[in-house]
Design a protein around this motif. Structure first.
Motif, short mmCIF file in Angstrom:
data_model
loop_
_atom_site.label_atom_id
_atom_site.label_comp_id
_atom_site.label_asym_id
_atom_site.label_seq_id
_atom_site.Cartn_x
_atom_site.Cartn_y
_atom_site.Cartn_z
N ARG A 146 16.75 45.00 69.90
CA ARG A 146 17.02 44.25 71.20
C ARG A 146 18.36 44.58 71.43
NH1 ARG A 146 18.25 39.12 73.63
NH2 ARG A 146 16.63 38.47 75.25
N ASP A 147 19.34 44.33 70.29
CA ASP A 147 20.49 44.50 70.78
C ASP A 147 21.04 45.84 71.01
OD1 ASP A 147 20.86 41.60 70.18
OD2 ASP A 147 21.72 41.74 68.23
N LEU A 150 19.78 47.15 74.30
CA LEU A 150 20.44 46.67 75.42
C LEU A 150 21.88 47.27 75.48
CD1 LEU A 150 19.39 42.82 75.42
CD2 LEU A 150 18.58 44.72 76.91
N TYR A 171 14.32 52.39 80.37
CA TYR A 171 13.92 51.81 79.06
C TYR A 171 12.77 52.77 78.17
CZ TYR A 171 12.25 48.70 75.77
OH TYR A 171 11.66 47.89 74.61
N ASP A 195 9.64 41.49 74.56
CA ASP A 195 10.87 41.14 74.40
C ASP A 195 11.87 41.88 75.26
OD1 ASP A 195 13.52 40.44 73.15
OD2 ASP A 195 12.48 39.22 71.64
N ILE A 196 11.89 43.03 74.39
CA ILE A 196 13.16 43.91 74.81
C ILE A 196 13.11 44.29 76.27
CG2 ILE A 196 14.54 45.89 74.29
CD1 ILE A 196 13.49 45.91 71.48
N ALA A 199 14.15 41.42 78.45
CA ALA A 199 15.49 41.26 78.53
C ALA A 199 16.28 42.22 79.45
CB ALA A 199 16.21 41.18 77.27
N ALA A 200 15.82 43.60 79.13
CA ALA A 200 16.46 44.64 79.98
C ALA A 200 16.46 44.51 81.35
CB ALA A 200 16.18 46.04 79.51
N SER A 202 15.66 41.59 83.06
CA SER A 202 16.11 40.20 83.39
C SER A 202 17.77 40.50 83.51
CB SER A 202 15.94 39.04 82.67
OG SER A 202 16.57 39.30 81.34
N GLN A 203 18.39 41.46 83.02
CA GLN A 203 19.64 41.66 82.94
C GLN A 203 19.94 42.88 84.02
OE1 GLN A 203 21.51 41.97 78.96
NE2 GLN A 203 20.11 40.39 78.15
#
Length: 403
Positions: A146-147, A150, A171, A195-196, A199-200, A202-203
């Motif tokens: 994840r980290d 992103l 992505y 998950d990833i 998150a990508a 949503s950001q």
């Protein structure tokens, strides 16, 4: 008519369809207002224009800014050691299964800071810009957590703000299975999709979604799950397809109405026909073909027969295509895949824009489109595919401003 900038004493390869080769206009003029092309045509037909600035280009050729629609520009380290291994006889698959390949770049990319990734990517971007690129697609896929995924996408966005190019982010979470999930790939697929990606998205870090569909990577079923999620999020998809084997990637891309299917050396006629019916662009990547010393080229004759649109890109990456020159990619596409110079240049402009979902905004020199332009010291457009290593670029414009 008022204009911010007027280009005269030039020839323009507009790269539009249905007219002269290259859409060429000799002794042309281009007027630019508010970052857009306000007028283009023969200078003899130029209406009265009050231009803030006039650039006399001394007989040079103008093209749309080149578009590199498939890169992995952001990564840590390099894989020159694997280059030596391949020259010693190891195959790409053997290196990957032994823990090299994509996974080896994951370790160095995870360890690098955002500033370090930005600096190294900018050094590679310099080569693309020097060969006329004004738009570049940048994939994630060397983080696989994840980290870091992103982090890579944030760096790509920063390049778009500070690098003097337009950037489209992709992505690529389904690129390889990371070492910590080697015994539970299903858990990693869940992480990458549920998950990833979320998150990508949503950001605001992702413009499109990609996957690597091969026996050494991910199955059609796993990729379909990812693409279904992308569709739910309103994101377009593209696919690394049929590069090393016929895994049905071209047909899968067509089924999901992907923007593009990339590589496709082993695509069958059925897959090509499906791409044609779905409007999927074939992105040809001659750098990887060269570096892997492949012998089966993409089925260009089939692509022509079925009227599949073809794009050309560098596939700039640390392992299989350390290519940071768009004009070199054009030359290789002609020499290795037997594209005509016009097909290759169309593939780095209009069809590359189509492969990124940007054909309404970029890729041709037409009224209303972005004034992203490259000016060349050549006697004709074919020279952009002819020379290998000779500096040809005179200047670039991004939204009408020198860049």
């Amino acid at each position: 008519m008022k204009a911010d900038r007027l280009l005269i004493d030039c020839h323009v390869a507009t790269m539009t369809e249905g007219g002269a080769p290259y859409g060429a206009i000799t002794d042309a003029a281009v007027a630019i207002t508010d970052g857009r092309i306000a007028w283009v045509g023969p200078r003899a037909d130029l209406p009265p224009i009050d231009a803030v600035r006039t650039d006399r280009l001394e007989g040079r050729w103008v093209t749309p800014g080149l578009i590199d629609c498939h890169t992995h520009l952001v990564f840590g380290g390099d894989r020159s050691g694997e280059f030596e291994q391949r020259l010693g006889g190891a195959t790409y698959e053997q290196i990957a299964r032994a823990g090299g390949g994509i996974v080896s770049s994951v370790k160095t990319t995870r360890a690098a800071s955002e500033d370090e990734l930005f600096a190294s990517a900018m050094s590679r971007l310099a080569g693309l810009k020097a060969t006329g690129v004004t738009t570049v697609e940048i994939k994630s896929g060397y983080g696989l957590d994840r980290d870091t995924e992103l982090k890579m996408l944030r760096v790509a966005r920063r390049i778009g703000r500070e690098g003097g190019v337009r950037v489209r982010t992709t992505y690529l979470g389904l690129h390889a299975v990371p070492p910590e999930y080697r015994e539970d790939r299903a858990a990693y697929v869940d992480l990458a999709i549920d998950d990833i990606l979320l998150a990508a998205h949503s950001q605001g870090l992702v413009d499109a979604v990609d996957a690597y569909c091969e026996p050494i990577a991910f199955s059609t079923q796993e990729v379909s799950r990812l693409f279904d999620k992308a569709r739910d999020l309103g994101l377009p998809v593209k696919l690394h397809a049929d590069q090393l084997s016929n895994g049905g990637g071209a047909a899968l891309a067509a089924h999901h109405r992907a923007l593009s299917a990339d590589h496709i050396e082993h695509a069958t006629e059925g897959g090509v026909a499906a791409m044609a019916a779905a409007g999927v662009v074939a992105v040809l990547l001659p750098g990887a073909y060269l570096m892997l010393r492949e012998t089966q080229a993409p089925p260009v004759d089939l692509l022509r027969r079925h009227a599949v649109r073809m794009a050309v890109a560098t596939d700039c990456n640390p392992g299989t295509s350390p290519l940071a020159s768009m004009t070199a990619a054009l030359n290789l596409a002609c020499v290795q895949f037997r594209l005509t110079p016009e097909e290759a240049l169309v593939g780095a402009t209009r069809e590359a824009a189509r492969a990124l979902g940007m054909v309404q905004q970029a890729g041709t020199v037409e009224t209303g489109k972005a004034a992203d332009l490259s000016v060349w010291d050549v006697s004709g457009p074919a020279e952009l595919c002819y020379w290998l290593g000779k500096p040809l670029l005179n200047r670039r414009y991004l939204e009408g401003y020198p860049a």
